[in-house]
Design an enzyme around this catalytic site. Structure first.
Site, PDB file in Angstrom:
ATOM      1  N   ASP B 100       2.783   6.990  -7.669  1.00 19.38           N
ATOM      2  CA  ASP B 100       3.229   5.891  -6.814  1.00 19.38           C
ATOM      3  C   ASP B 100       1.993   5.144  -6.319  1.00 19.38           C
ATOM      4  O   ASP B 100       1.506   5.358  -5.203  1.00 19.38           O
ATOM      5  CB  ASP B 100       4.051   6.433  -5.634  1.00 19.38           C
ATOM      6  CG  ASP B 100       4.801   5.313  -4.934  1.00 19.38           C
ATOM      7  OD1 ASP B 100       4.666   4.146  -5.356  1.00 19.38           O
ATOM      8  OD2 ASP B 100       5.517   5.598  -3.960  1.00 19.38           O
ATOM      9  N   CYS B 103       1.215   3.688  -2.700  1.00 20.25           N
ATOM     10  CA  CYS B 103       2.165   4.124  -1.683  1.00 20.25           C
ATOM     11  C   CYS B 103       1.383   3.988  -0.385  1.00 20.25           C
ATOM     12  O   CYS B 103       0.194   4.306  -0.320  1.00 20.25           O
ATOM     13  CB  CYS B 103       2.542   5.582  -1.924  1.00 20.25           C
ATOM     14  SG  CYS B 103       3.795   6.152  -0.780  1.00 20.25           S
ATOM     15  N   GLY B 381       4.891  11.092  10.781  1.00 18.06           N
ATOM     16  CA  GLY B 381       5.244  12.508  10.824  1.00 18.06           C
ATOM     17  C   GLY B 381       6.540  12.694  10.066  1.00 18.06           C
ATOM     18  O   GLY B 381       6.935  11.857   9.255  1.00 18.06           O
ATOM     19  N   SER B 387       5.127  10.345  15.100  1.00 16.55           N
ATOM     20  CA  SER B 387       4.106   9.766  14.233  1.00 16.55           C
ATOM     21  C   SER B 387       2.933   9.348  15.109  1.00 16.55           C
ATOM     22  O   SER B 387       3.043   9.374  16.342  1.00 16.55           O
ATOM     23  CB  SER B 387       4.671   8.560  13.481  1.00 16.55           C
ATOM     24  OG  SER B 387       5.748   8.958  12.657  1.00 16.55           O
ATOM     25  N   HIS B 406      -2.751  11.599   5.695  1.00 17.08           N
ATOM     26  CA  HIS B 406      -1.748  10.536   5.487  1.00 17.08           C
ATOM     27  C   HIS B 406      -0.383  10.886   6.046  1.00 17.08           C
ATOM     28  O   HIS B 406       0.525  10.066   6.018  1.00 17.08           O
ATOM     29  CB  HIS B 406      -1.640  10.180   4.012  1.00 17.08           C
ATOM     30  CG  HIS B 406      -0.723  11.058   3.209  1.00 17.08           C
ATOM     31  ND1 HIS B 406      -0.800  12.432   3.190  1.00 17.08           N
ATOM     32  CD2 HIS B 406       0.305  10.741   2.379  1.00 17.08           C
ATOM     33  CE1 HIS B 406       0.119  12.914   2.381  1.00 17.08           C
ATOM     34  NE2 HIS B 406       0.814  11.924   1.883  1.00 17.08           N
TER      35      HIS B 406
END
Lengths: 138, 483
Positions: B100, B103, B381, B387, B406
């Site tokens: 990906d 991403c 998160g 997060s 990440h």
């Protein structure tokens, strides 16, 4: 022909066993398509879409992964799940096959890629079966 | 393969561990792990550190191969891995970027506070789910012509802005301004283009999502001010990538490189580490194709932002205010960057696979208002936990080529998560806690349940303690849209 799915931290690990190399390709296609739409290839017998795939590689492991990658590409490009294979030609490190399937509206799983990681096509001396593991990036 | 034990790993600092070059004779550099000891025990449960050792064998690799505290087993490279190879003949490996391509994550800030939207959360979740196409292989409303596809691949997020799907001001707040100039659409196969024709503006499935959060805690007032963040402020996280187009580019070039490797006398311990020198024909072709796929991903996140903005306006009408982009950063990409190695400035190809660029203050690309604060680093998160917004530091360049974690990092397989989680019950429980989830399937909810992930707090605390990024704000989710 045996298809098993085993846990993997982030992805899906599939184990294949088949009586012949060609059948390993059939099992791989069926196993992958059954992931994309759960059990679809166990129930569908009439197909409306057909595509021909021609793949070559440097060994049988790469050939299987590259072949399944090509099937996956056609799956997404045509919104079609392929369950049946008709192998037209199979030689050392090359395959030409017709794949048959049906168009679908939605997938159950999104497979990003068929990876080479852990793949190793070998004939098991004990069982006399061809086998490999395949990890799908999902 | 030689099994890796904790006794093979040397502690350098509380948050930094090293597998020395002597561990395996084909290692060209040591392998380094950024984590607290409590996380190290978890990390040793899977084969991610064996994969890190494999990465340390790549031709041209500099200093060390690295993993971040959210590391988990991948294929070839571990997820959370960073590796830099020296130009011009150091290798580029598509496996070090991932399938990906680009991403990444972006965060939009609103002018509304959580108490102003609390009674409309359910309505908002349904409207966002209606506006943003999500799910397995789902297409969107945009169908690109061949010419439009080439424009997207060349100009990235600029295409979205030029075609009414984006906001001009956003471009300054995207890594590389949302466009890698090395992109060449001619290096992308027709199959890849076909797969990308109708996927702009879609998030896909798996761990991709759009999430509405509010700022629960601020750790660094000065940086928060530079980023225009306040306690209670509502923000929106978008996590997705280059969709089928990027997956196809990676597949195409891994195959191409597999066949090209013997020409360059390169052998790798794992087929997924396939690579060629960047200055080879195949290396240059892949790099140009990867840049084009990265541009597609930035365009995709800009189009999704337009869908989010529409949903937001539909629900909050005249009170909606503006949704501004804080930052958009990739975590699956290779970039040509200059770093100091053994006291010398070197041009490197920095591979980040599940790792975020985290450059500190004075980085020339940053918009003026972030120049003193450093680059925003967005760490999602797991669904239903929290997060973080962090800021990059100068130390990140010294330690790990300007990189940090990440996300939370998976700890349970999807199968195990599905066995342990009752998705309808989880959805209801989260609703009781004020978190509204809209997803394509219960299976997707179960697979992405919080239990499937490591503790993001521990991951972020490690990063903060190591100094490679500093905590700025903690986010709590209230709406989650998943594929």
């Amino acid at each position: 022909m045996k298809i098993r799915y085993l846990p993997h931290t982030a992805d899906v690990r599939m184990l294949l066993e088949a009586e012949s190399l060609q059948k390993l390709f059939v099992a791989g296609t069926k196993g992958m398509s059954n992931l994309l739409k759960e059990g679809i290839c166990d129930h569908t017998f009439i197909f409306h879409r057909k595509t021909t795939i021609k793949t070559s590689a440097s060994d049988f492991t790469n050939l299987l992964i590259d072949f399944l990658s090509d099937v996956l590409s056609h799956t997404y490009a045509n919104n079609t799940i392929y369950c049946k294979i008709n192998i037209l030609s199979f030689k050392k490190y090359g395959i030409v096959a017709e794949i048959f399937g049906n168009e679908i509206n939605e997938f159950d799983e999104e497979i990003k890629a068929v990876t080479y990681h852990e793949a190793n096509v070998v004939k098991n001396a004990e069982s006399n079966l061809w086998e490999t593991c395949i990890i799908f990036d999902i | 393969m030689k099994k890796l034990r904790k006794t093979d790993i040397i502690k350098i600092e509380d948050f930094l561990w090293e597998i020395p070059k002597s561990f395996r004779e084909d290692m060209l550099v040591p392998a380094r792990v950024l984590c607290f000891e409590t996380l190290l025990d978890d990390i040793l449960e899977d084969r991610s550190l064996n994969q890190l050792v494999n990465v340390a064998t790549l031709p041209g690799i500099q200093k060390a191969s690295f993993v971040m505290p959210d590391v988990h087993e991948g294929y070839g490279f571990p997820i959370g891995g960073v590796a830099a190879t020296k130009l011009p003949d150091g290798v580029i490996s598509p496996g070090g970027i991932g399938y990906d391509i680009n991403c990444g994550v972006r965060l939009l800030t609103s002018t509304l506070k959580i108490e102003q939207i609390q009674d409309k959360l359910e309505e908002l979740s349904k409207e966002m789910y209606a506006q943003i196409p999500s799910g397995m292989g789902k297409g969107g409303d945009i169908h690109l012509s061949a010419e439009e596809m080439n424009q997207v691949l060349t100009t990235g997020a600029e295409w979205a802005v030029a075609n009414g799907y984006g906001v001009e001001e956003d471009l300054a707040y995207i890594e590389n301004n949302g466009k890698l100039v090395e992109a060449d659409p001619d290096m992308i196969s027709e199959m890849a283009k076909k797969r990308g024709t109708s996927q702009l503006g879609t998030i896909g499935s798996g761990n991709h999502f759009v999430e509405v959060d509010y700022i629960e805690e601020i750790y660094d007032e000065e940086v928060a001010k530079a980023y225009n963040l306040e306690i209670g402020q509502v923000v929106i996280l978008i996590h997705t990538g280059s969709r089928g187009l990027g997956h196809q580019v990676a597949t195409d070039y891994i195959r191409l490189m597999m066949n090209a490797m013997p020409k360059y006398n390169i052998k790798v311990p794992d087929r997924e580490l396939t690579c060629v020198p960047l200055n080879s024909v195949e290396g240059e072709q892949y790099f140009k194709a990867m840049c084009a796929a990265a541009n597609y991903a930035w365009c995709n996140r800009e189009v999704i932002s337009a869908e989010v903005r529409t949903a937001w306006k539909n629900i909050f009408q005249e009170n909606a205010g503006e949704l501004k982009l804080l930052y958009d950063v990739a975590h699956n990409i290779a970039k040509i960057e200059t770093h100091t190695v053994n006291g010398t400035r070197e041009n490197l190809v920095v591979h980040r696979k599940g790792a975020t660029r985290a450059f500190g203050p004075d980085f020339e690309e940053l918009p003026p208002k972030y120049k003193h604060a450093g680059q925003p680093v967005i760490i999602p998160g797991s669904m239903g936990t929290c997060s973080y917004i962090l800021a990059g530091t100068k130390k990140s360049r010294e330690l790990a080529f300007g990189s940090c974690c990440h996300g939370a990092g998976r700890r349970l397989s999807r199968t195990a998560a599905k066995k342990q989680v009752n998705a309808p019950v989880l959805k209801e429980k989260l609703k009781e806690r004020g978190i509204y989830i809209e997803a394509g399937s219960f299976k997707g909810i179960a697979e992405e349940a919080p239990i499937a992930y490591k503790d993001v707090n521990l991951v972020v605390d490690t990063v903060h303690a190591s100094g490679i990024a500093k905590k700025v704000a903690k986010l709590k989710p209230v709406v989650v849209i998943k594929g």
